[in-house]
Design a protein around this motif. Structure first.
Motif, PDB file in Angstrom:
ATOM      1  N   ILE B  34       0.936  -1.135   0.101  1.00  0.00           N
ATOM      2  CA  ILE B  34       0.068  -0.035  -0.062  1.00  0.00           C
ATOM      3  C   ILE B  34       0.835   1.265  -0.146  1.00  0.00           C
ATOM      4  CG2 ILE B  34      -1.697   1.268   1.252  1.00  0.00           C
ATOM      5  CD1 ILE B  34      -2.785  -1.436   2.479  1.00  0.00           C
ATOM      6  N   ILE B  35       0.763   2.251  -0.917  1.00  0.00           N
ATOM      7  CA  ILE B  35       1.311   3.408  -0.833  1.00  0.00           C
ATOM      8  C   ILE B  35       0.762   4.316  -0.193  1.00  0.00           C
ATOM      9  CG2 ILE B  35       3.027   4.748  -2.466  1.00  0.00           C
ATOM     10  CD1 ILE B  35       2.607   2.929  -4.907  1.00  0.00           C
ATOM     11  N   GLY B  36       1.325   4.952   0.928  1.00  0.00           N
ATOM     12  CA  GLY B  36       0.492   6.129   1.606  1.00  0.00           C
ATOM     13  C   GLY B  36       0.123   5.665   2.644  1.00  0.00           C
ATOM     14  N   ALA B  37       0.679   6.428   3.834  1.00  0.00           N
ATOM     15  CA  ALA B  37       0.230   5.942   5.144  1.00  0.00           C
ATOM     16  C   ALA B  37      -0.515   6.988   5.933  1.00  0.00           C
ATOM     17  CB  ALA B  37       1.380   5.451   6.137  1.00  0.00           C
ATOM     18  N   GLY B  38      -1.456   7.601   4.827  1.00  0.00           N
ATOM     19  CA  GLY B  38      -2.554   8.366   5.233  1.00  0.00           C
ATOM     20  C   GLY B  38      -3.760   7.716   5.974  1.00  0.00           C
ATOM     21  N   GLY B  63       6.801  10.110   4.109  1.00  0.00           N
ATOM     22  CA  GLY B  63       7.041  11.032   5.122  1.00  0.00           C
ATOM     23  C   GLY B  63       6.977  10.220   6.290  1.00  0.00           C
ATOM     24  N   TYR B  64       5.870  10.894   7.058  1.00  0.00           N
ATOM     25  CA  TYR B  64       5.582  10.033   8.244  1.00  0.00           C
ATOM     26  C   TYR B  64       4.012   9.982   8.343  1.00  0.00           C
ATOM     27  CZ  TYR B  64       4.236  14.879   9.468  1.00  0.00           C
ATOM     28  OH  TYR B  64       3.682  16.333   9.658  1.00  0.00           O
ATOM     29  N   ILE B  65       3.717   9.004   9.200  1.00  0.00           N
ATOM     30  CA  ILE B  65       2.081   8.659   9.278  1.00  0.00           C
ATOM     31  C   ILE B  65       1.081   9.897   9.506  1.00  0.00           C
ATOM     32  CG2 ILE B  65       0.560   7.512  11.013  1.00  0.00           C
ATOM     33  CD1 ILE B  65       2.654   5.364  11.096  1.00  0.00           C
ATOM     34  N   GLN B 202       9.574   7.065   5.702  1.00  0.00           N
ATOM     35  CA  GLN B 202      10.678   7.353   5.322  1.00  0.00           C
ATOM     36  C   GLN B 202      10.949   6.564   4.209  1.00  0.00           C
ATOM     37  OE1 GLN B 202      12.697  10.362   6.543  1.00  0.00           O
ATOM     38  NE2 GLN B 202      10.474  10.565   7.693  1.00  0.00           N
ATOM     39  N   THR B 203       9.958   5.973   3.465  1.00  0.00           N
ATOM     40  CA  THR B 203      10.379   4.926   2.298  1.00  0.00           C
ATOM     41  C   THR B 203       9.337   5.385   1.244  1.00  0.00           C
ATOM     42  OG1 THR B 203      10.695   3.331   3.925  1.00  0.00           O
ATOM     43  CG2 THR B 203      10.378   2.627   1.684  1.00  0.00           C
ATOM     44  N   GLU B 204      10.038   6.149   0.021  1.00  0.00           N
ATOM     45  CA  GLU B 204       9.306   6.589  -0.904  1.00  0.00           C
ATOM     46  C   GLU B 204       9.226   5.438  -2.236  1.00  0.00           C
ATOM     47  OE1 GLU B 204      10.404  10.544  -2.238  1.00  0.00           O
ATOM     48  OE2 GLU B 204       9.086  10.511  -3.812  1.00  0.00           O
ATOM     49  N   GLY B 236      -3.100  14.011  -2.985  1.00  0.00           N
ATOM     50  CA  GLY B 236      -2.174  14.842  -3.612  1.00  0.00           C
ATOM     51  C   GLY B 236      -0.817  14.416  -4.555  1.00  0.00           C
ATOM     52  N   PHE B 237      -0.674  13.185  -4.416  1.00  0.00           N
ATOM     53  CA  PHE B 237       0.560  12.692  -5.109  1.00  0.00           C
ATOM     54  C   PHE B 237       0.060  11.735  -6.130  1.00  0.00           C
ATOM     55  CE2 PHE B 237       2.377  13.890  -1.120  1.00  0.00           C
ATOM     56  CZ  PHE B 237       3.547  14.486  -1.461  1.00  0.00           C
ATOM     57  N   THR B 238      -1.082  11.586  -6.461  1.00  0.00           N
ATOM     58  CA  THR B 238      -1.740  10.574  -7.380  1.00  0.00           C
ATOM     59  C   THR B 238      -1.260  10.691  -8.821  1.00  0.00           C
ATOM     60  OG1 THR B 238      -3.810  10.124  -5.960  1.00  0.00           O
ATOM     61  CG2 THR B 238      -3.723   9.375  -8.209  1.00  0.00           C
TER      62      THR B 238
HETATM   63  C1  LIG Z   1      -7.047  21.709   4.297  1.00  0.00           C
HETATM   64  C2  LIG Z   1      -7.808  20.684   3.888  1.00  0.00           C
HETATM   65  C3  LIG Z   1      -9.158  20.467   4.507  1.00  0.00           C
HETATM   66  C4  LIG Z   1      -9.901  19.453   4.256  1.00  0.00           C
HETATM   67  N1  LIG Z   1     -11.145  19.248   5.129  1.00  0.00           N
HETATM   68  C5  LIG Z   1     -11.881  18.104   4.852  1.00  0.00           C
HETATM   69  C6  LIG Z   1     -13.112  18.011   5.763  1.00  0.00           C
HETATM   70  O1  LIG Z   1     -13.426  18.833   6.599  1.00  0.00           O
HETATM   71  N2  LIG Z   1     -13.916  16.810   5.547  1.00  0.00           N
HETATM   72  C7  LIG Z   1     -13.425  15.963   4.656  1.00  0.00           C
HETATM   73  O2  LIG Z   1     -13.846  14.902   4.608  1.00  0.00           O
HETATM   74  N3  LIG Z   1     -12.211  16.002   3.924  1.00  0.00           N
HETATM   75  C8  LIG Z   1     -11.418  16.970   4.082  1.00  0.00           C
HETATM   76  N4  LIG Z   1     -10.204  17.066   3.496  1.00  0.00           N
HETATM   77  C9  LIG Z   1      -9.649  16.197   2.270  1.00  0.00           C
HETATM   78  C10 LIG Z   1      -9.030  14.990   3.233  1.00  0.00           C
HETATM   79  O3  LIG Z   1      -8.011  15.576   4.124  1.00  0.00           O
HETATM   80  C11 LIG Z   1      -8.464  14.090   1.891  1.00  0.00           C
HETATM   81  O4  LIG Z   1      -9.342  13.743   1.147  1.00  0.00           O
HETATM   82  C12 LIG Z   1      -8.147  12.604   2.874  1.00  0.00           C
HETATM   83  O5  LIG Z   1      -7.465  13.045   4.130  1.00  0.00           O
HETATM   84  C13 LIG Z   1      -7.290  11.795   2.022  1.00  0.00           C
HETATM   85  O6  LIG Z   1      -6.610  10.767   2.707  1.00  0.00           O
HETATM   86  P1  LIG Z   1      -5.565   9.918   2.239  1.00  0.00           P
HETATM   87  O7  LIG Z   1      -5.168   8.820   3.501  1.00  0.00           O
HETATM   88  O8  LIG Z   1      -6.108   9.389   0.992  1.00  0.00           O
HETATM   89  O9  LIG Z   1      -4.254  10.690   1.611  1.00  0.00           O
HETATM   90  P2  LIG Z   1      -3.138  11.536   2.416  1.00  0.00           P
HETATM   91  O10 LIG Z   1      -3.653  11.895   4.007  1.00  0.00           O
HETATM   92  O11 LIG Z   1      -2.673  12.517   1.869  1.00  0.00           O
HETATM   93  O12 LIG Z   1      -1.994  10.380   2.687  1.00  0.00           O
HETATM   94  C14 LIG Z   1      -1.112  10.220   1.628  1.00  0.00           C
HETATM   95  C15 LIG Z   1       0.308   9.815   2.099  1.00  0.00           C
HETATM   96  O13 LIG Z   1       0.823   9.252   0.857  1.00  0.00           O
HETATM   97  C16 LIG Z   1       2.127   9.677   0.963  1.00  0.00           C
HETATM   98  N5  LIG Z   1       2.906   9.379  -0.257  1.00  0.00           N
HETATM   99  C17 LIG Z   1       2.628   9.946  -1.409  1.00  0.00           C
HETATM  100  N6  LIG Z   1       3.411   9.723  -2.458  1.00  0.00           N
HETATM  101  C18 LIG Z   1       4.261   8.589  -2.015  1.00  0.00           C
HETATM  102  C19 LIG Z   1       5.179   7.737  -2.565  1.00  0.00           C
HETATM  103  N7  LIG Z   1       5.684   7.880  -3.741  1.00  0.00           N
HETATM  104  N8  LIG Z   1       5.746   7.017  -1.877  1.00  0.00           N
HETATM  105  C20 LIG Z   1       5.167   6.695  -0.418  1.00  0.00           C
HETATM  106  N9  LIG Z   1       4.486   7.484   0.157  1.00  0.00           N
HETATM  107  C21 LIG Z   1       3.918   8.372  -0.575  1.00  0.00           C
HETATM  108  C22 LIG Z   1       2.281  11.069   1.266  1.00  0.00           C
HETATM  109  O14 LIG Z   1       3.285  11.371   2.147  1.00  0.00           O
HETATM  110  C23 LIG Z   1       0.881  10.811   2.444  1.00  0.00           C
HETATM  111  O15 LIG Z   1       1.264  10.615   3.780  1.00  0.00           O
HETATM  112  C24 LIG Z   1      -9.281  18.227   3.564  1.00  0.00           C
HETATM  113  C25 LIG Z   1      -8.140  18.408   2.796  1.00  0.00           C
HETATM  114  C26 LIG Z   1      -7.416  19.720   3.156  1.00  0.00           C
HETATM  115  C27 LIG Z   1      -6.067  19.694   2.238  1.00  0.00           C
END
Ligand SMILES: Cc1cc2nc3c(=O)[nH]c(=O)nc-3n(C[C@H](O)[C@H](O)[C@H](O)COP(=O)(O)OP(=O)(O)OC[C@H]3O[C@@H](n4cnc5c(N)ncnc54)[C@H](O)[C@@H]3O)c2cc1C
Lengths: 82, 413
Positions: B34-38, B63-65, B202-204, B236-238
């Motif tokens: 899984i790429i991305g620890a969001g 980066g970080y979790i 810290q693993t890209e 945002g890196f999609t």
């Molecule tokens: C200012 C702001 C306000 C928002 N408000 C709301 C709200 O009120 N309600 C709501 O429902 N949503 C809101 N959102 C949207 C929501 O934050 C996102 O849709 C959601 O958090 C996405 O989660 P994610 O786990 O998919 O992505 P992310 O949390 O962005 O995680 C993606 C991770 O992938 C990692 N990554 C990227 N490229 C690579 C790579 N090549 N190798 C390894 N790791 C990589 C990144 O470092 C990142 O940690 C908001 C967004 C922002 C920016």
């Protein structure tokens, strides 16, 4: 405030401008396939880099080109379409 | 000072177990990467392990979790969307949220506050009535209310908004809630980790190997891995990741900014959103006002913040709450929002076998974290799309079958 240089009006605050997206060649609707057309309509090269884009100076109604780095947000040059 | 903190002063080693292990090095192969620890990536890992028994899984994070949009969002959770696909999906998500704290044994500060979308014009009132009726039809708790109800819920509001944008009514969505975003990532991360999933920070990921249309592995800054399945949950890196497998998508990246004030006594219970004034605001458990506005107007792959944003948002906040003129802004920040043309996400299988996408979550994906984890883990485990996400597949664009989720966000949330 970020400044953008309109080729007609000179340096102006970016809030005076509208972004028109990347300049993309349009396929010929009469000859291309549905898939090619869908690709043109929907898909974008979302990858960061230096791109040529459409910008519009709202106050003067000027459409022009800007070459911009979409990571550093640095405008390299702007010019009017020939 | 709590006495138990003394243990930390006297211990030579950290006396409590960490939330997650830090694995030394990558294995040569995993059943899934899984790429991305969001929140989305970690939730997918959690449900893969818990519900599908897949534990030989690595989550790779550059980066970080929780350091991406998960840790940058304004945490609004609601389900008052407009399409049948959207309503069913978000409704399931709100249900999952409600017992997540139990599931994790971790307090997520999930607080049901009620959510008002304010209408300042007759046409906006009409739209709100339409949304309320569509919601009710699908069994979602929404109704149109008048200015009195808004005033009752937020007595400090200037109902005329400085005289130039009087509030004529609102769409009221009682289940609207907020939660603590970091804890969501940590809860899913810990749960996945305890079940054997490896989280590598810290693993890209630098590249993805594809042979005759199938995923065979990934290349990272810490070495290469063989794997038949890759899930991209990188918000945002999609576009950078889809580029690695040669996929074109409609996703484009614009920054979304937010800011908070200094903490104050609790005075604002509900979540308020105004599309016309480009404002949304709630008060956090810590007392800060958490505020956001619209998407930045052009493509940018950076998380810089601007003064324009603070000025514009503060002016509109003062229209609604003039008494805040002395409040100070403590912090501002930005995230990179992955936008789609129909304001619906892009989820599920792709033309590359073994490459799965969870993306296009733009400004509204935090609320969907649990249900994304549920449905994406099912999809990765079974190799086909879960029922709830069929309407969100990437292939909808070449079929000209857009989802049209206009209820997504009049302002970015
Ligand atoms: C200012 C702001 C306000 C928002 N408000 C709301 C709200 O009120 N309600 C709501 O429902 N949503 C809101 N959102 C949207 C929501 O934050 C996102 O849709 C959601 O958090 C996405 O989660 P994610 O786990 O998919 O992505 P992310 O949390 O962005 O995680 C993606 C991770 O992938 C990692 N990554 C990227 N490229 C690579 C790579 N090549 N190798 C390894 N790791 C990589 C990144 O470092 C990142 O940690 C908001 C967004 C922002 C920016």
């Amino acid at each position: 405030m970020k400044i953008l240089t309109c080729p007609v009006n000179g340096p102006r605050p970016v809030s005076e401008f509208a972004y028109g997206g990347e300049v993309r060649p349009m396929p010929d609707g009469a000859t291309c396939t549905d898939r090619e057309w869908a690709d043109y309509v929907f898909n974008r090269s979302g990858v960061p880099g230096v791109k040529i884009e459409w910008w519009y100076h709202i106050a003067s109604g000027t459409w022009f080109y800007a070459e911009r780095d979409t990571v550093a947000d640095r405008v390299i040059r702007t010019w009017l379409p020939a | 000072m709590p006495y138990q903190l003394l243990r930390f002063a006297f211990a030579s080693k950290h006396p409590e177990p960490r939330m997650f292990r830090t694995p030394e090095r990558l294995k040569n192969a995993y059943d899934a990467v899984i790429i991305g620890a969001g929140g989305h990536g970690l939730a997918s890992a959690y449900y893969l392990a818990r519900d599908h028994g897949m534990t030989n899984v690595a989550v790779l994070e550059r980066g970080y979790i929780g350091g991406g949009n998960t840790g940058r969002n304004t945490t609004i959770i609601r389900s008052n969307y407009l399409t049948p696909e959207g309503v069913a999906f978000y409704d399931q998500s709100v249900r999952l949220w409600q017992d997540l704290s139990q599931d994790f044994d971790l307090n997520l500060f999930y607080a049901t506050r009620g959510h008002f979308t304010l209408a300042h014009t007759d046409s906006a009132v009409r739209t709100m009535r339409w949304r309320a009726e569509v919601n009710k039809h699908f069994g979602v708790d929404s109704e149109l209310v008048g200015p009195d109800e808004v005033r009752k819920a937020a007595p400090q509001i200037d109902i005329t908004c400085g005289g130039h944008a009087p509030i004529l009514g609102a769409l009221y969505h009682a289940p609207g809630a907020i939660a603590r975003h970091d804890a969501v990532a940590w809860g899913y991360g810990r749960g996945a980790d305890q079940r054997g999933v490896e989280i590598h920070q810290q693993t890209e990921v630098l590249g993805i190997n594809v042979e005759s249309g199938k995923v065979t592995g990934v290349r990272t800054t810490k070495g290469d891995i063989a794997t038949p399945r890759v899930l991209s949950a990188v918000a945002g890196f999609t576009p950078r990741v889809t580029d690695m497998v040669g996929l074109r998508t409609p996703i484009y990246i614009h920054p979304l900014q937010a800011m908070v004030t200094e903490p104050m006594k609790p005075w604002l219970d509900p979540i308020l959103v105004s599309g016309s004034l480009h404002v949304y605001v709630s008060q956090s458990a810590r007392g800060e006002l958490v505020m956001g506005a619209s998407l930045d107007p052009y493509e940018l792959h950076a998380t810089r913040s601007t003064l324009d944003f603070v000025e514009g948002l503060a002016a509109h906040m003062l229209d609604m709450f003039p008494f805040l003129s002395n409040a100070r802004v403590n912090r501002q920040w930005a995230g990179m929002a992955d936008m789609t043309p129909d304001f619906a996400p892009i989820m599920g299988t792709t033309p590359v076998e073994g490459f799965y996408l969870d993306a296009g979550w733009g400004t509204w994906g935090f609320k969907a974290t649990p249900v994304c984890g549920k449905t994406m883990s099912w999809t990765v485990a079974n190799g086909r799309n879960h029922e709830l996400i069929k309407g969100f597949n990437l292939s909808r664009f070449e079929r000209y079958e857009l989802t049209g989720e206009k209820g997504a966000a009049s302002v970015g949330h």
